[in-house]
Enzyme design. Sequence first.
Site, short mmCIF file in Angstrom:
data_model
loop_
_atom_site.label_atom_id
_atom_site.label_comp_id
_atom_site.label_asym_id
_atom_site.label_seq_id
_atom_site.Cartn_x
_atom_site.Cartn_y
_atom_site.Cartn_z
N HIS A 168 0.98 -1.16 0.02
CA HIS A 168 0.06 0.05 0.06
C HIS A 168 0.75 1.26 0.01
O HIS A 168 0.26 2.31 0.09
CB HIS A 168 -0.92 0.04 1.13
CG HIS A 168 -1.75 -1.06 1.15
ND1 HIS A 168 -3.34 -0.75 0.79
CD2 HIS A 168 -1.81 -2.34 1.70
CE1 HIS A 168 -4.01 -1.97 0.87
NE2 HIS A 168 -3.10 -2.70 1.34
N LYS A 196 -8.25 13.72 4.81
CA LYS A 196 -7.33 12.77 4.82
C LYS A 196 -6.45 12.76 5.85
O LYS A 196 -6.22 13.80 6.67
CB LYS A 196 -6.68 12.48 3.44
CG LYS A 196 -6.10 13.76 2.94
CD LYS A 196 -5.48 13.65 1.45
CE LYS A 196 -6.61 13.69 0.46
NZ LYS A 196 -6.88 12.38 -0.22
N ARG A 197 -5.76 11.72 6.34
CA ARG A 197 -4.54 12.16 7.19
C ARG A 197 -3.81 13.04 6.87
O ARG A 197 -3.37 13.19 5.64
CB ARG A 197 -3.76 10.76 7.34
CG ARG A 197 -4.38 9.69 8.21
CD ARG A 197 -4.79 9.95 9.68
NE ARG A 197 -3.34 10.16 10.43
CZ ARG A 197 -3.14 9.26 11.29
NH1 ARG A 197 -3.80 8.18 11.47
NH2 ARG A 197 -1.93 9.39 12.01
N LYS A 244 0.71 14.45 1.21
CA LYS A 244 -0.63 14.77 0.93
C LYS A 244 -0.91 16.31 0.63
O LYS A 244 -2.06 16.73 -0.01
CB LYS A 244 -1.53 14.29 1.80
CG LYS A 244 -1.63 12.48 1.86
CD LYS A 244 -2.56 11.94 3.19
CE LYS A 244 -2.39 10.66 3.25
NZ LYS A 244 -3.10 9.68 2.29
N THR A 297 -8.65 6.54 -1.70
CA THR A 297 -9.83 6.02 -1.94
C THR A 297 -10.98 6.88 -1.40
O THR A 297 -12.23 7.00 -1.99
CB THR A 297 -10.06 4.80 -0.73
OG1 THR A 297 -9.70 5.20 0.22
CG2 THR A 297 -9.53 3.50 -1.47
N LYS A 354 -14.98 8.03 -3.11
CA LYS A 354 -16.04 8.24 -2.42
C LYS A 354 -16.74 9.37 -2.77
O LYS A 354 -18.03 9.62 -2.92
CB LYS A 354 -15.74 8.35 -0.90
CG LYS A 354 -15.37 6.92 -0.29
CD LYS A 354 -14.52 7.05 1.08
CE LYS A 354 -13.78 5.66 1.21
NZ LYS A 354 -12.98 5.98 2.37
C1 26W Z 1 4.24 0.87 10.17
C2 26W Z 1 3.55 2.24 9.87
C3 26W Z 1 2.64 2.07 8.66
C4 26W Z 1 1.26 2.23 8.88
C5 26W Z 1 0.30 2.23 7.97
C6 26W Z 1 3.10 1.97 7.51
C7 26W Z 1 2.09 2.07 6.32
C8 26W Z 1 0.64 2.17 6.74
C9 26W Z 1 -0.32 2.07 5.56
C10 26W Z 1 0.28 1.31 4.50
C11 26W Z 1 -0.74 3.33 5.21
C12 26W Z 1 -1.76 3.38 4.24
O1 26W Z 1 -2.99 3.56 4.79
N1 26W Z 1 -1.83 3.46 3.00
C13 26W Z 1 -2.94 3.82 2.17
O2 26W Z 1 -3.35 2.54 1.63
C14 26W Z 1 -4.72 3.10 0.96
C15 26W Z 1 -5.55 1.90 0.78
O3 26W Z 1 -4.64 1.25 -0.23
C16 26W Z 1 -4.19 3.95 -0.39
O4 26W Z 1 -5.69 4.08 -0.75
C17 26W Z 1 -3.56 4.90 0.03
O5 26W Z 1 -3.28 5.53 -1.17
C18 26W Z 1 -2.35 4.89 0.90
O6 26W Z 1 -1.57 5.84 1.51
#
Ligand code: 26W
Length: 803
Positions: A349, A537-538, A543, A645, A649
């Site tokens: 992701h 979003k976060r 972003k 995503t 929406k």
């Molecule tokens: C370990 C720390 C950490 C925590 C969360 C590393 C990475 C993440 C996630 C991968 C972050 C995340 O939510 N990524 C998002 O995933 C969505 C679903 O596929 C995508 O639509 C977003 O673009 C992406 O930022």
Amino acid sequence: MFLTEFREKLTTSFGKSMKDATDKEVFQAISLMIKDEIYRKWQHTQKSYQEGQYKQVYYLSMEFLLGRLIENNLLNVGWFDVCKEVLMESGLNTDKVFSQEHDAGLGNGGLGRLAACFLDSLASLKLPGHGVGIRYKYGLFQQKMVNGYQVELPDYWLKDEYMWETKREEEAVEVRFGGTVEVYYEEDNLRFKHVDYERVRAVPYDVPIVGYQNEVVNTLRLWSAESMNNHFHFQSPNGHDYYHYLDYKRSVEQISEFLYPDDSFYEGKILRLKQQYFLVSAGLQNIIKKHKQTHHHIKNLPNKIAIQINDTHPSLVVPELMRLLLDDEGLGWDEAWAITTSTVAYTNHTTLNEALEKWPENMIRDLFPRIYMIIEEINERFCKQIWYEHPSLRDSIAQMAIISYGTVHMAHLAMVGSFSINGVAKLHTTILKKQVMKPFYQIFPERFNNKTNGITHRRWLLNVNPELASLISSTIGNGWIQEPKKLIQLLPFANDSSFQNAIANVKQKKKEDFAAYIHGKYGIVIDTTSIFDVHIKRLHGYKRQLLNIFHILHLYQLCRENPNLPMTPRTFIFGAKAAPGYHFAKNVIKLITAAAEKINSDPASRDKIKIVFLENYNVSLAERIIPAADVSEQISTASKEASGTGNMKLMMNGALTLGTHDGANVEIKEMVGPENIFTFGLTSEEVFDYQEKGTYRARDVYNSDQRIRTVMDQLVTRFFSKDDVEFKHIYYSLLKRNDEFFVLKDFDGYVEAQQLVDQTYRQQSIWLKKSITNIAHSGKFSSDRTVSQYANEIWGIHPVTMS
Ligand code: 26W
């Protein structure tokens, strides 16, 4: 019927009539009615799956961002309308009643919400697929705004009983940490015995996942960590054992205590690693036990089970499955490896380097000594494979190894140990293949595939925007609910002025609903004839909320210079949480709120610009904002947003995207055509090019663009703040640290795109045509499409026919 049962439930559960019951009791009574309905189906589904011996998929994820389930469950059991009617006729406020349910905030953002959408689609498509996660006692923190700063408060979502869960004490398993491994021979075979470990009881809580008006109810199994009752015997007279026990109990319960609030940022915290192994070990033991009950032996595991890991967070599933097959089932290495690598599939992701998990080798060795031995063996065999079978990659072995220079690379482990590696949008998958994971793609080209993300149109259209849903159904029939691609039948109405009017009326109504909500909750007044420009979003550097606010500061400047500035009034709406330790992100929040304070009250701007920073952005708030949005801000630095995503929406609710060539924006543009989206900025190739050659100079952009200079200088001259150091973090990140996210570089393009947005909005009929075109093409982004592709192309599972 509903009314009678509802009255009965209030009486039997609370001894109350409708007029005495509190909102909470009303909510609970409705939930109990739903439970009566779905638990029967749940039992029946499980029985059918067992008897049918279907292949099943388990979606392992550290996050499931469910939000509320009440409305979703009402919709899926087919009671939504009747329930609303009964409540309204009884003089009850449905909104207040449904708001009694606390959001299940067991996720940070996109990755966690995607998992929740997938569960909804799996059940609605009658696919045998379940979620496996952690029952965190505290979900993602609650954000409080104090003087414009974010303050984090614990999210104790279990304060009231959680209506949708059932504890399954009898399914508890043991998870082991620490200790040592004894190696010995038994009948000429090498054997491994794990000793002196700490024992943790993993207890599952099941949440039913209800399919849309069908017979299927799947399971989300959330594991909670408890101490073993018989871990110590209290014998010593001085009470040492007792204190030991309390220490042990506390350390065990910590494991499922809280969700880590980092999104796309890796922190090497030992407790997080424990959480990951806890999820994986409990989940797998349970899956294997069930598999053996139904299928009697382990060797056909890949024919009956697929395990999808949501990012690398559960990638210890690879060595843990090996451990169970080798040590518990007694299989040999090659056989165990063949089974493992035909069962596990991995979704990536993110390509951000700071998000890639790399655990210190000694942390893994100390916490899971046997798992560590297995990872070492996997690594050795993999490195040998490169050496002998891919001599051209010999120089890359150190970069590709699973263990190197004292760190364990989880993405490498995940790729080596799985049969499928997928990205979440076309561009993202291409970047994985061509850049980030290039050498792995050379070795395992057949493993790589794309599955563009999606969202459940049941929650994100039917549920949150019933007005739009019924307008659509009265225009093209309701076939789109089962087959969202049928939304394309709206296309012939894009130019139809009476349909345009109807769409405009729905949007206006949703804007008024939203305005009334924030007025009631925060006392904020917004102009519902203004453009609602939404950035939710976060909060993260990539972003680029900063680019948005810089444009607003620039507009403000124009307003001050020209009292007659021709512009459509805009309401800029932000919703975002920053990771608690992410100083830059918090600084951006403060800049947004400081700008809001000044700009919203300045007579020069207040009739044209309004900035609203919404506190505590979460799923339930998103559900109120999205239907009201006109503009969808998707302005990440190209190449950095894997998919996004929220973009889907918002599009589905008729907002127009203002975005970069990134993530799924690229595919949205492909679908709607370039005239129905506002795009700008560097492409991912250009970004890579600048990064490789090091030729970007943020200071040159600053020097050459007066607009940027004006805005930036305001940051350090007490324009928005009492002191001149408040925003220095931002100022230096752009000039001294050379603007990692190309904010200044894309500023000009963004301003131009924003002008086009303004001009287009003034031509309402043209705007509405674009809006309708977006809704019509949004069917492609239903998670039903995504999940069907996973089912057909990765998992090999099929819809079930229920007995
Ligand atoms: C370990 C720390 C950490 C925590 C969360 C590393 C990475 C993440 C996630 C991968 C972050 C995340 O939510 N990524 C998002 O995933 C969505 C679903 O596929 C995508 O639509 C977003 O673009 C992406 O930022």
